[in-house]
Design an enzyme around this catalytic site. Structure first.
Site, short mmCIF file in Angstrom:
data_model
loop_
_atom_site.label_atom_id
_atom_site.label_comp_id
_atom_site.label_asym_id
_atom_site.label_seq_id
_atom_site.Cartn_x
_atom_site.Cartn_y
_atom_site.Cartn_z
N ASP A 1 -41.15 97.88 -61.22
CA ASP A 1 -41.32 97.14 -59.97
C ASP A 1 -40.79 95.72 -60.06
OD1 ASP A 1 -42.06 96.94 -57.33
OD2 ASP A 1 -44.06 96.21 -57.78
N ASP B 1 -38.65 104.54 -58.84
CA ASP B 1 -38.02 103.23 -58.69
C ASP B 1 -37.25 102.77 -59.92
OD1 ASP B 1 -39.13 103.09 -56.16
OD2 ASP B 1 -40.76 101.79 -56.74
N ASP C 1 -51.27 101.31 -48.99
CA ASP C 1 -50.23 100.45 -49.55
C ASP C 1 -50.75 99.03 -49.75
OD1 ASP C 1 -48.32 102.50 -49.42
OD2 ASP C 1 -47.81 102.00 -47.35
#
Length: 380
Positions: free
Chosen positions: A171, A209, A361
């Site tokens: 991230d 990711d 989220d």
């Protein structure tokens, strides 16, 4: 994992998912637990000790949400070999996907039997299989925790979906920061992860990711990460030849297929020794049709064996992506297609719920925690 690709919490891919972290939950009727993304409590299983998470409290979001302002959707690149339409759906030897019996949504259902939302949430969310996430760097316990899931799936003749999420600098230091301290430690963690896979079929969604978000790294750091990812796939497939390992393709609203494929090739995704294909749309909202077209374009650009396929996160893409690149618990979203290993679509191996619908989220509830009001809005 916020605005780049598939956001779960604020910049990553871990917002709504099952996590094998071994934490207890509490909370009221509209919040399942005080800690982020602790969906699956493997401490309830005797084979899985209860480790302490070393990651940050908000380390469960995912970056596949809104694309950066420069992201553009590219025109699919035709394949020099067989076309997407010519590819047959990959057969499976098992009856279906494995549903882990312990998760935040099941915690909430058991704790709130009289809640008027319970029937809808139980039937439309809790009744479906979802991925189990492993987000903390705990070398001493990771093998047992993985084995707890894979052995339970094997006992039922069903396929577990596992998400290793411990790559260093994940991230890019955002809400989902954490993971292993360095790539050497990560490689050792992967070895222990692979030791828990067993010998039956399992789907591994390798590091959401990690490829699509790698632009934040220097060229040297990116090359080192990709080398570790390629190694991870080889180690897991060596440990369990029946394992199906998929690599991060971001989603249809992020990088152009050719750009994403070039990175994926460096990360080992084009090699049958390490890869079964790609995954996309983790924690995001893009339509299944858009993801099918995008994934096929990525696979065409990637090359490699004709058997490479894709899996798509359909957990909350029923109404497509919200306007304006919203990623944080946007209103008006709905559940997508139910998880299945039988898609009827060439080169699309499965629709999966990689993010558990209803885990926030960070706007409707604490990042990574099950939020019943959000779950109900998605499900009704």
């Amino acid at each position: 994992m916020v605005a780049a690709a598939s956001v779960v919490v604020a910049v990553g891919t871990v917002t709504g998912l099952l996590t094998a972290l071994g934490a207890d939950h509490g909370g009221g009727a509209d919040r399942a637990g005080p800690q982020a993304s602790r969906s699956v409590r493997l401490d309830a299983l005797p084979v899985s000790p209860s480790p302490s998470s070393t990651s940050s409290p908000s380390a469960e979001p995912s970056r596949s949400a809104s694309p950066p302002p420069t992201a553009r959707r590219a025109t699919p690149t035709p394949s020099p070999k067989r076309t997407s339409a010519q590819q047959e759906p990959r057969p499976t030897t098992v009856t279906g996907l494995y549903r882990h019996p312990d998760s935040q949504v099941l915690d909430w259902i058991r704790a709130h039997p009289g809640d008027p939302r319970q029937d809808v949430i139980a039937a439309r969310i809790a009744g479906h299989p979802a991925a189990v996430w492993f987000t903390d760097h705990t070398p001493a316990t990771i093998t047992a925790r993985v084995r707890a899931v894979t052995s339970a799936g094997a006992a039922q003749g069903r396929v577990p979906v596992l998400v290793p999420y411990a790559i260093p600098d994940r991230d890019c230091g955002g809400h989902s920061e954490g993971g292993a301290p360095d790539l050497g430690a990560y490689d050792a963690w992967i070895d222990r992860f692979a030791a828990g896979l067993g010998s039956d079929e399992v789907i591994v969604v390798l590091e959401p990711d990690s490829v699509a978000q790698s632009e934040c790294l220097s060229a040297g750091e990116r090359a080192d990460r990709f080398a570790s990812l390629a190694r991870a796939g080889r180690v897991m497939k060596d440990a369990d030849p029946a394992a199906r390992v998929y690599y991060d393709a971001g989603h249809s609203g992020w990088h152009a297929p050719a750009k994403q494929a070039a990175w994926l090739k460096q990360a080992g995704a084009a090699s049958a020794a390490s890869s079964d294909g790609v995954f996309s749309n983790v924690s995001n909202f893009h339509t299944t049709a858009d993801e099918v077209a995008y994934d096929r374009a990525v696979l065409d650009s990637l090359g490699g064996p004709s058997g490479l396929g894709a899996v798509i996160d359909t957990s909350r893409n029923g109404n497509g992506a919200p306007p304006g690149g919203q990623w944080c618990d946007p209103a008006g979203r709905k559940l997508g297609r139910a998880p299945t290993l039988t898609t009827g679509m060439g080169r699309i191996d499965a629709y999966l719920w990689i993010k558990l619908p209803g885990e926030s989220d960070g706007c409707r509830g604490e990042p990574g925690t099950f939020t019943p009001s959000y779950a109900y809005d998605l499900a009704r």
